[in-house]
Design a protein around this motif. Structure first.
Motif, PDB file in Angstrom:
ATOM      1  N   GLN A   1      53.010  62.405   4.215  1.00 54.63           N
ATOM      2  CA  GLN A   1      53.652  63.350   4.617  1.00 54.63           C
ATOM      3  C   GLN A   1      54.911  63.452   4.373  1.00 54.63           C
ATOM      4  O   GLN A   1      55.638  62.508   3.884  1.00 54.63           O
ATOM      5  CB  GLN A   1      53.677  63.469   6.198  1.00 54.63           C
ATOM      6  CG  GLN A   1      52.536  63.670   7.057  1.00 54.63           C
ATOM      7  CD  GLN A   1      52.593  63.841   8.768  1.00 54.63           C
ATOM      8  OE1 GLN A   1      51.891  64.655   9.209  1.00 54.63           O
ATOM      9  NE2 GLN A   1      52.783  62.612   9.039  1.00 54.63           N
TER      10      GLN A   1
ATOM     11  N   SER B   1      58.940  64.020   4.436  1.00 56.19           N
ATOM     12  CA  SER B   1      60.030  63.532   5.487  1.00 56.19           C
ATOM     13  C   SER B   1      60.779  64.806   6.131  1.00 56.19           C
ATOM     14  O   SER B   1      61.728  64.732   7.052  1.00 56.19           O
ATOM     15  CB  SER B   1      60.878  62.587   4.934  1.00 56.19           C
ATOM     16  OG  SER B   1      61.627  63.226   3.793  1.00 56.19           O
TER      17      SER B   1
ATOM     18  N   ASN C   1      60.368  61.459  16.216  1.00 52.94           N
ATOM     19  CA  ASN C   1      59.271  61.190  15.214  1.00 52.94           C
ATOM     20  C   ASN C   1      58.357  60.061  16.008  1.00 52.94           C
ATOM     21  O   ASN C   1      57.642  59.111  15.208  1.00 52.94           O
ATOM     22  CB  ASN C   1      59.789  60.535  13.968  1.00 52.94           C
ATOM     23  CG  ASN C   1      58.532  60.624  12.739  1.00 52.94           C
ATOM     24  OD1 ASN C   1      57.712  61.609  12.954  1.00 52.94           O
ATOM     25  ND2 ASN C   1      58.646  59.894  11.827  1.00 52.94           N
TER      26      ASN C   1
ATOM     27  N   ARG D   1      56.012  63.540  10.911  1.00 51.00           N
ATOM     28  CA  ARG D   1      56.405  63.622   9.719  1.00 51.00           C
ATOM     29  C   ARG D   1      56.560  62.299   9.082  1.00 51.00           C
ATOM     30  O   ARG D   1      56.567  61.077   9.877  1.00 51.00           O
ATOM     31  CB  ARG D   1      57.851  64.141   9.450  1.00 51.00           C
ATOM     32  CG  ARG D   1      59.056  63.395  10.372  1.00 51.00           C
ATOM     33  CD  ARG D   1      60.266  64.136  10.430  1.00 51.00           C
ATOM     34  NE  ARG D   1      61.308  63.463  11.162  1.00 51.00           N
ATOM     35  CZ  ARG D   1      61.639  63.500  12.265  1.00 51.00           C
ATOM     36  NH1 ARG D   1      60.828  64.310  13.030  1.00 51.00           N
ATOM     37  NH2 ARG D   1      62.464  62.740  12.891  1.00 51.00           N
TER      38      ARG D   1
END
Length: 229
Positions: free
Chosen positions: A6, A8, A21, A26
């Motif tokens: 993914q 960032s 997170n 992410r």
């Protein structure tokens, strides 16, 4: 994994749903490890050797690094040919005087065991990416390759950008890079800089190769060139 791949980038929606997170909304933003940074530059330039196995190698590094310090001097005889560009994992390591570029980018010395490498951000790292012989040779190889490509300067710039950053430049980035290229060309045309010294080995249009070498050096020095985003 899909999570690791993914981006960032934090969007307002992700920041609202998973600000810390915790849910892995992410991907992580990580600076590459020392060996990977060197390998990446050599790969982009086309110099990286794919050879597997064999004895340790001695890539270029500043004189005196291995000949000073405790427990005796080591003659660092720089490897030639393909061995000069072997992957970082094959670089000879002396615990009391490890390979300088790796140390600059937080590689452990081997004197003690570490569970996780430190990650620092220092001016010396930027200077290494600009001036270390390995990165200079990578930029020169890139400059020579790009200078001999057919097409327009815009097409050449896109090719160089993709080699270094694995994406196409934005319109703003393209404008900045083309302007930078023109400024460097003017400096070489005025003989303010020695084109052959910057471009490296003789052959072809020295000014064209030197100009693209200068652009390649700037791209290899970007944070994005050494960071997984």
């Amino acid at each position: 994994s899909a999570t690791y791949r993914q981006s960032s980038r934090v969007t307002p929606d992700l920041a609202a749903r998973d600000p810390e997170n915790v849910l892995l909304a992410r991907g992580p933003k990580l600076r590459m490890e020392a060996e990977m940074i060197r390998d990446s530059a050599l790969s982009a330039s086309g110099l990286l050797s794919a050879k597997i196995g064999g004895p340790s190698v001695f890539p270029p590094q500043p004189a005196g690094v291995s000949s000073e310090g405790a427990y005796g001097a080591l003659a660092w005889n720089v490897s030639q040919g393909e061995d000069r560009y072997r992957r970082g994992m094959y670089t000879f390591s002396k615990r009391t005087a490890p390979y300088a570029m790796f140390t600059t980018f937080d590689a452990p010395t081997g004197e003690v065991c570490v569970a996780r490498r430190d990650v620092s951000n220092t001016p010396l790292q930027a200077l290494t990416l600009l001036n270390d012989q390995v990165f200079m040779e990578a930029a020169q190889a890139l400059g020579t390759t790009i200078a001999t490509l057919p097409g327009t300067d815009i097409e050449r710039m896109i090719s160089l950008f993709r080699r270094c950053l694995t994406r196409k430049p934005s319109a703003r980035e393209m404008d900045l890079l083309l302007a930078f290229r023109e400024r460097q060309k003017a400096r070489f045309d005025r003989k303010e800089l020695d084109a052959l010294q910057v471009a490296g080995t003789p052959g072809g249009d020295a000014i064209a190769r030197a100009v693209w070498t200068a652009v390649a050096r700037s791209l290899l020095n970007l944070d994005e060139a050494v960071t997984k985003r």
